[in-house]
Design a protein around this motif. Structure first.
Motif, PDB file in Angstrom:
ATOM      1  N   UNK A  93       0.691  -1.379   0.115  1.00 50.09           N
ATOM      2  CA  UNK A  93       0.023   0.190  -0.146  1.00 50.09           C
ATOM      3  C   UNK A  93       0.899   1.384  -0.020  1.00 50.09           C
ATOM      4  N   UNK A  94       1.830   1.149   0.486  1.00 52.00           N
ATOM      5  CA  UNK A  94       2.745   2.402   0.771  1.00 52.00           C
ATOM      6  C   UNK A  94       3.327   2.791  -0.684  1.00 52.00           C
ATOM      7  N   UNK A  95       3.306   1.805  -1.490  1.00 45.78           N
ATOM      8  CA  UNK A  95       3.913   2.133  -3.074  1.00 45.78           C
ATOM      9  C   UNK A  95       3.011   2.681  -3.784  1.00 45.78           C
ATOM     10  N   UNK A  96       1.799   2.392  -3.494  1.00 45.72           N
ATOM     11  CA  UNK A  96       0.659   3.039  -4.038  1.00 45.72           C
ATOM     12  C   UNK A  96       0.262   4.649  -3.729  1.00 45.72           C
ATOM     13  N   UNK A  97       0.615   4.703  -2.232  1.00 44.06           N
ATOM     14  CA  UNK A  97       0.355   5.961  -1.781  1.00 44.06           C
ATOM     15  C   UNK A  97       1.602   6.972  -2.544  1.00 44.06           C
ATOM     16  N   UNK A  98       2.875   6.618  -2.438  1.00 44.02           N
ATOM     17  CA  UNK A  98       3.795   7.457  -2.785  1.00 44.02           C
ATOM     18  C   UNK A  98       3.631   7.751  -4.259  1.00 44.02           C
ATOM     19  N   UNK A  99       3.300   6.907  -4.879  1.00 40.76           N
ATOM     20  CA  UNK A  99       3.249   6.954  -6.688  1.00 40.76           C
ATOM     21  C   UNK A  99       2.086   7.775  -6.760  1.00 40.76           C
ATOM     22  N   UNK A 100       0.851   7.626  -6.101  1.00 42.19           N
ATOM     23  CA  UNK A 100      -0.214   8.596  -6.381  1.00 42.19           C
ATOM     24  C   UNK A 100       0.084  10.083  -5.920  1.00 42.19           C
ATOM     25  N   UNK A 101       0.865  10.349  -5.009  1.00 44.00           N
ATOM     26  CA  UNK A 101       1.314  11.511  -4.438  1.00 44.00           C
ATOM     27  C   UNK A 101       2.017  12.200  -5.672  1.00 44.00           C
TER      28      UNK A 101
ATOM     29  N   UNK B  35      -1.176  -0.595  11.178  1.00 39.71           N
ATOM     30  CA  UNK B  35      -0.639  -0.302   9.768  1.00 39.71           C
ATOM     31  C   UNK B  35      -1.469   0.570   9.178  1.00 39.71           C
ATOM     32  N   UNK B  36      -2.806   0.319   9.040  1.00 43.26           N
ATOM     33  CA  UNK B  36      -3.814   0.925   8.629  1.00 43.26           C
ATOM     34  C   UNK B  36      -3.751   2.553   8.967  1.00 43.26           C
ATOM     35  N   UNK B  37      -3.920   2.724  10.258  1.00 42.11           N
ATOM     36  CA  UNK B  37      -3.805   4.254  10.850  1.00 42.11           C
ATOM     37  C   UNK B  37      -2.458   4.782  10.074  1.00 42.11           C
ATOM     38  N   UNK B  38      -1.312   3.980  10.182  1.00 44.61           N
ATOM     39  CA  UNK B  38      -0.229   4.584   9.749  1.00 44.61           C
ATOM     40  C   UNK B  38      -0.269   5.161   8.301  1.00 44.61           C
ATOM     41  N   UNK B  39      -0.962   4.313   7.313  1.00 39.67           N
ATOM     42  CA  UNK B  39      -1.136   4.693   6.055  1.00 39.67           C
ATOM     43  C   UNK B  39      -1.870   6.033   5.808  1.00 39.67           C
ATOM     44  N   UNK B  40      -2.980   6.225   6.536  1.00 37.38           N
ATOM     45  CA  UNK B  40      -3.918   7.228   6.715  1.00 37.38           C
ATOM     46  C   UNK B  40      -3.136   8.323   7.127  1.00 37.38           C
ATOM     47  N   UNK B  41      -2.055   8.323   8.035  1.00 40.42           N
ATOM     48  CA  UNK B  41      -1.305   9.350   8.318  1.00 40.42           C
ATOM     49  C   UNK B  41      -0.249   9.757   7.492  1.00 40.42           C
TER      50      UNK B  41
ATOM     51  N   UNK C 183      -0.637   9.297   4.184  1.00 45.22           N
ATOM     52  CA  UNK C 183      -1.458   9.909   3.072  1.00 45.22           C
ATOM     53  C   UNK C 183      -1.528  11.433   3.323  1.00 45.22           C
ATOM     54  N   UNK C 184      -1.811  11.734   4.499  1.00 44.53           N
ATOM     55  CA  UNK C 184      -1.794  13.313   5.050  1.00 44.53           C
ATOM     56  C   UNK C 184      -0.598  14.021   4.930  1.00 44.53           C
ATOM     57  N   UNK C 185       0.594  13.416   5.206  1.00 47.42           N
ATOM     58  CA  UNK C 185       1.611  14.039   5.119  1.00 47.42           C
ATOM     59  C   UNK C 185       2.143  14.093   3.875  1.00 47.42           C
ATOM     60  N   UNK C 186       1.713  13.425   2.859  1.00 53.35           N
ATOM     61  CA  UNK C 186       2.168  13.413   1.435  1.00 53.35           C
ATOM     62  C   UNK C 186       0.945  14.612   0.839  1.00 53.35           C
ATOM     63  N   UNK C 187       0.239  14.992   1.508  1.00 52.66           N
ATOM     64  CA  UNK C 187      -0.715  16.113   0.978  1.00 52.66           C
ATOM     65  C   UNK C 187      -1.729  15.614   0.179  1.00 52.66           C
TER      66      UNK C 187
ATOM     67  N   UNK D 151      -7.639  10.416  -0.865  1.00 49.97           N
ATOM     68  CA  UNK D 151      -7.423   8.777  -0.390  1.00 49.97           C
ATOM     69  C   UNK D 151      -8.619   8.587   0.511  1.00 49.97           C
ATOM     70  N   UNK D 152      -9.205   7.116   0.444  1.00 44.24           N
ATOM     71  CA  UNK D 152     -10.142   6.751   1.568  1.00 44.24           C
ATOM     72  C   UNK D 152      -9.409   5.530   1.729  1.00 44.24           C
ATOM     73  N   UNK D 153      -9.612   4.899   2.749  1.00 39.54           N
ATOM     74  CA  UNK D 153      -9.475   3.659   3.334  1.00 39.54           C
ATOM     75  C   UNK D 153     -10.781   3.053   3.954  1.00 39.54           C
ATOM     76  N   UNK D 154     -11.083   1.907   3.405  1.00 38.32           N
ATOM     77  CA  UNK D 154     -12.541   1.283   3.995  1.00 38.32           C
ATOM     78  C   UNK D 154     -12.120  -0.301   4.273  1.00 38.32           C
ATOM     79  N   UNK D 155     -13.222  -0.544   4.828  1.00 35.14           N
ATOM     80  CA  UNK D 155     -13.044  -2.141   5.388  1.00 35.14           C
ATOM     81  C   UNK D 155     -13.314  -2.956   4.054  1.00 35.14           C
ATOM     82  N   UNK D 156     -13.092  -4.222   4.693  1.00 38.81           N
ATOM     83  CA  UNK D 156     -13.166  -5.365   3.713  1.00 38.81           C
ATOM     84  C   UNK D 156     -14.558  -5.395   2.811  1.00 38.81           C
ATOM     85  N   UNK D 157     -14.640  -5.554   1.812  1.00 40.69           N
ATOM     86  CA  UNK D 157     -15.874  -5.600   0.918  1.00 40.69           C
ATOM     87  C   UNK D 157     -16.413  -7.179   0.893  1.00 40.69           C
TER      88      UNK D 157
END
Length: 203
Positions: free
Chosen positions: A42-50, A76-82, A84-88, A93-99
């Motif tokens: 997921x980190x790779x997705x966040x950084x590329x999206x930024x 880990x999920x909470x860290x991803x949200x943090x 994303x915020x740091x990356x602006x 970006x949204x974080x959802x539960x399992x489908x």
């Protein structure tokens, strides 16, 4: 000879799904369908999206997955949200539960992402193909046997953020390309990973 297909584990019952193109809308909707576990990429997705955000400001990224009831995964999920915020990009970006309805979740997206460190297979990549959505994934094993480079999606090196961003941007700014690759993905998945094809291969 004849054979009855009793159980087919690939595609979770959507291997014969009808192709339905994405509904018209503004921006590209990226979907990351994976549990919140370190190593799923997921980190790779966040950084590329930024990196592409300025060039595709209407694009969105939706993470969908579960934490399997583990504290480390919730953290880990909470860290991803943090992050994303740091990356602006927190507002895109949204974080959802399992489908509980994978088909509907995938059909609501334009592009599916999978940047795992290692995968023996990838149900997500196959399901995206069956439902006509192109995939950008890492060269980590399984996806390399599913995605046809440049025809049904794109393959990138693990942790190569620039290459990942390039592939995502191509799809983000080109709706016609997304549509073409998605249609090819639907045909390819049906030929290679469909229950009917499996039955014929066994015969």
């Amino acid at each position: 000879l004849d054979a009855q297909l009793v159980y087919f584990p690939v595609g979770r019952g959507i291997d014969n799904s009808q192709y339905i193109p994405p509904a018209p809308h503004v921006g590209c909707r990226f979907l990351y369908l994976a549990n919140y576990i370190r190593g799923k990429g997921q980190e790779q997705a966040l950084e590329a999206f930024a990196l592409i955000h300025a060039h595709a400001p209407d694009a969105t990224l939706n993470f969908v997955g579960g934490d399997m009831g583990l504290d480390k995964n919730r953290q880990y999920r909470a860290g991803l949200a943090t992050h994303a915020a740091h990356l602006g990009i927190g507002d895109r970006v949204t974080f959802s539960d399992s489908s509980t309805d994978v088909a509907t979740t995938i059909r609501a997206a334009d592009v599916v992402l999978n940047f795992s460190k290692a995968e023996s297979f990838s149900h997500t990549c196959v399901e995206a193909g069956h439902l006509g959505r192109p995939v950008v994934a890492t060269r980590c094993g399984g996806p390399e046997e599913i995605i046809v480079e440049g025809e049904t999606g794109y393959l990138v090196v693990v942790d190569d953020i620039n290459a990942t961003a390039d592939a995502m941007l191509q799809l983000a700014i080109n709706p016609d390309l997304r549509l073409t690759l998605g249609q090819q993905a639907h045909l390819s998945a049906g030929r290679t990973f469909g229950g009917h094809q499996f039955r014929e291969t066994m015969l």
